[in-house]
Write a protein that holds these residues in place. Sequence first.
Motif, mmCIF file in Angstrom:
data_model
loop_
_atom_site.group_PDB
_atom_site.id
_atom_site.type_symbol
_atom_site.label_atom_id
_atom_site.label_comp_id
_atom_site.label_asym_id
_atom_site.label_seq_id
_atom_site.Cartn_x
_atom_site.Cartn_y
_atom_site.Cartn_z
ATOM 1 N N CYS A 1 -1.253 -8.259 3.947
ATOM 2 C CA CYS A 1 -1.128 -7.085 3.084
ATOM 3 C C CYS A 1 -1.987 -7.280 1.838
ATOM 4 O O CYS A 1 -1.984 -8.352 1.226
ATOM 5 N N HIS B 1 -1.552 -5.956 -0.939
ATOM 6 C CA HIS B 1 -0.737 -5.927 -2.160
ATOM 7 C C HIS B 1 0.057 -7.218 -2.330
ATOM 8 O O HIS B 1 -0.013 -7.868 -3.358
ATOM 9 N N CYS B 2 0.841 -7.607 -1.314
ATOM 10 C CA CYS B 2 1.729 -8.757 -1.461
ATOM 11 C C CYS B 2 1.327 -9.971 -0.629
ATOM 12 O O CYS B 2 1.856 -11.064 -0.835
ATOM 13 N N HIS C 1 3.506 -0.219 -0.444
ATOM 14 C CA HIS C 1 2.443 -1.087 -0.936
ATOM 15 C C HIS C 1 1.079 -0.410 -0.823
ATOM 16 O O HIS C 1 0.197 -0.652 -1.649
ATOM 17 N N CYS D 1 1.424 -3.787 4.286
ATOM 18 C CA CYS D 1 2.586 -4.037 5.143
ATOM 19 C C CYS D 1 3.489 -2.819 5.218
ATOM 20 O O CYS D 1 4.258 -2.677 6.163
#
Length: 73
Positions: A44, A46-47, A69, A65
């Motif tokens: 992902c 973002h994370c 996000h 994900c």
Amino acid sequence: MKYLLVFVVVIVGLTLLKKSHQHREIPGARKPPKPAPPEHMYACSHCGVHAPQSRCVWKGDNPYCCSEHARLG
Ligand SMILES: [Zn+2]
């Protein structure tokens, strides 16, 4: 002559035993489905959590994900 009869009985018994083990599969029974081929995993953007390709949310060229996000970027 007595031993020959015992020998023949043992050979026939072993042959029947071997055949009964070979036909364990029930005719007409469904075989278990083959497992799906492995999917490519993407991290992902973002994370960093890895998600399979089919579950990724794509925004441009970046995989996410989840849609949350993807919205946060
Ligand atoms: Zn994420």
